[in-house]
Scaffold this active site. Structure first.
Site, PDB file in Angstrom:
ATOM      1  N   SER A 114     -10.298   0.050   7.294  1.00  0.00           N
ATOM      2  CA  SER A 114      -9.717   0.165   5.954  1.00  0.00           C
ATOM      3  C   SER A 114      -9.061  -1.095   5.407  1.00  0.00           C
ATOM      4  CB  SER A 114      -8.694   1.303   5.917  1.00  0.00           C
ATOM      5  OG  SER A 114      -9.363   2.531   5.974  1.00  0.00           O
ATOM      6  N   LYS A 120       0.844  -1.198   0.000  1.00  0.00           N
ATOM      7  CA  LYS A 120       0.000   0.000   0.000  1.00  0.00           C
ATOM      8  C   LYS A 120       0.882   1.252   0.000  1.00  0.00           C
ATOM      9  CE  LYS A 120      -3.826   2.052   2.681  1.00  0.00           C
ATOM     10  NZ  LYS A 120      -4.758   1.855   3.813  1.00  0.00           N
ATOM     11  N   SER A 176      -9.802   2.424   3.052  1.00  0.00           N
ATOM     12  CA  SER A 176      -8.868   3.132   2.185  1.00  0.00           C
ATOM     13  C   SER A 176      -7.946   2.201   1.394  1.00  0.00           C
ATOM     14  CB  SER A 176      -8.012   4.075   3.034  1.00  0.00           C
ATOM     15  OG  SER A 176      -7.181   3.317   3.918  1.00  0.00           O
TER      16      SER A 176
END
Length: 495
Positions: free
Chosen positions: A182, A78, A158
């Site tokens: 998330s 990420k 997210s």
């Protein structure tokens, strides 16, 4: 073997050990899949050179016979994790051009274990969002479609890029972070497994901060066994993070027996929300029945302060974000706005932040600054902290009464279309976190497991919440649920 990118971590590890496949072959298969999937906008910084270099080193290490479980396995990272010499932007314009000179502890541990980084994954800006629509790179797109509908769907947020990439078999697994759901919400939206470990289990050092008392890294994988394998590598004490726990990391994979006989699973009555879709209600009831059939005892429990969790979260998280994001000022790194003659330092701060931060980040920073301001600190921030303590105590009381894990829905709905929840009412978007934020406020481990499809053929997930530091036990319960649910659906390839 063809379609090597479709393997999970455990299958690929076993194939590597047997010599049926090499890490280079696995990596090349993933790199090709990534190049063919630009329509998903999941990988935003591709690192094929680093990937192939690490794959070759992993193959040599495996040949020597001294390789940990993650060695040679291609994964995505990420964009919130700092990676040395590779853009690490947290999907924000304000960090444009930032290439750290250091590696986050979690990504370093994965690299040390021989994992192969394929590139950086899309996300909501500074991890603020539930749909991956606040990214400077543009929206990440789910590989799933509703029936015969061509509308693009959100992979959740997210960690939307991570979810999309794992579900579409662009990588074998990915890192995510979870501040209010998330990891778990996107995992549920795309039909994969995601675990948020206990707060302090994984180091936060080198991960761009959103809300420091809530953020926690975790793996997003194709199944529960893979989550256990990757989580073990990501965990561990780190002296560079003052909140990192000095606890031994167990072999999580060895704890996956699937035997949950005599375990007490709590069903919280407060999670029965008004207007909950019948499909979610049914999935939840089916999940409880599956665990009961596996030998667990299902008990009704009460978490009385649940209704205050969302408001408390949306005071505490923005307050911490406002404090953390004050460092982005255009002085030391990242973007600096073009200044007019006569502009001073105040104008530089204002212009840089106005240009660099997106609307959602600006909104949360302003809320956070407001609740921390002199006249409102007690009315909002301190009150929210007291509510957080009550929420934590609710869970402590339930676990003290002998409950081993808690079963809830992971999300209030299946994935929705990009643009369907517009900025007109941000609260609608915030409600997506209704089942997940309590876990962050209480610092507990939570895992999302795919458990079924809705009427339009989209994945739905169930969440299990465990006792602090007992991720192994939680993963074993998730393993039993996964075996009972038998979820094997994959998105049809359209990209």
């Amino acid at each position: 073997m063809s379609d090597l990118n479709k393997l999970g971590l455990a299958e690929a590890r076993d194939a590597l050990r047997k010599g049926d496949v090499t890490s280079v072959e696995l990596t090349e298969s993933c790199l090709k899949a990534i190049d063919d999937a630009d329509a998903l906008n999941a990988f935003v910084h591709k690192t094929p050179e680093i990937a192939l270099e690490r794959a070759k080193a992993a193959d040599a290490r495996i040949k020597e016979g001294d390789a940990p479980s993650m060695c040679g396995l291609p994964i995505g990272i990420k964009d919130l994790f700092c990676t040395k010499g590779v853009p690490s932007q947290a999907a924000s314009k304000i960090l444009e051009g930032f290439k750290p000179e250091y590696e986050s502890t979690v990504s370093q541990q994965l690299a040390d274990a021989g994992a192969v980084m394929l590139g950086k994954l899309n996300m909501d800006e500074f991890a603020m969002g539930s749909s991956n629509e606040t990214s400077v790179y543009g929206n990440a797109v789910s590989p799933w479609r509703r029936g015969n509908d061509d509308a693009q769907l959100t992979p959740g947020g997210s960690s939307g890029g991570s979810a999309s990439a794992v579900a579409a078999d662009l990588c074998l697994a990915a890192t995510g972070t979870d501040t209010g759901g998330s990891i778990r919400q996107p995992a549920a939206f795309v039909g994969i497994t995601g675990i948020k470990p206990t707060y302090g289990r994984c180091s936060r050092w080198g991960i761009v901060a959103f809300a420091s008392s809530l953020d926690q890294a975790g793996p997003m994988t194709k199944n529960v066994r893979d989550a256990a394998i990757m989580l073990e590598t990501m965990c561990g004490h780190d002296a560079k993070d003052s909140t990192s726990a000095e606890l031994a990391v167990p072999n999580f994979e060895a704890m996956l027996t699937g035997d949950i006989k005599g375990k007490k699973i709590g069903i919280p009555k407060e999670y029965r929300m008004d207007g909950m879709p019948a499909e979610i209600e049914k999935l939840w009831a089916d999940g409880a029945a599956m665990l009961k059939d596996a030998g667990a005892e299902i008990v009704d429990i009460s978490l009385p302060h649940t209704k205050y969790a969302l408001p408390a979260y949306y005071v505490i998280a923005p307050a911490e974000a406002s404090s953390n994001l004050a460092r982005y000022d255009g002085v030391r790194y990242g973007r600096r706005a073009h200044l007019a003659q006569g502009d001073g330092i105040t104008e530089m701060y204002e212009k840089t932040r106005a240009e660099g931060f997106g609307h959602e980040v600006q909104r949360r920073v302003m809320i956070g600054t407001y609740v921390l301001s002199a006249g409102f600190y007690d009315a909002y921030y301190n009150r929210a902290r007291r509510v957080r303590t009550l929420i934590k105590k609710d869970f402590e009381d339930v676990f003290a009464a002998g409950v081993d894990a808690i079963l809830t829905p992971a999300t209030p709905s299946a994935s929705f279309g990009l643009g369907e929840m517009t900025e007109a009412d941000p609260v609608q978007m915030y409600l997506n976190d209704v089942f997940t934020v309590t876990v962050n406020l209480a610092g507990l481990p939570g895992v999302s497991v795919p458990a079924g499809l809705d009427a339009q053929g989209l994945p739905l997930g169930l969440q299990l919440i465990g006792r602090p530091w007992e991720e192994g036990d939680l993963l074993n319960t998730a393993y039993a649920l996964e075996n009972a649910a038998g979820f094997v659906a994959k998105p049809g390839k359209w990209w």
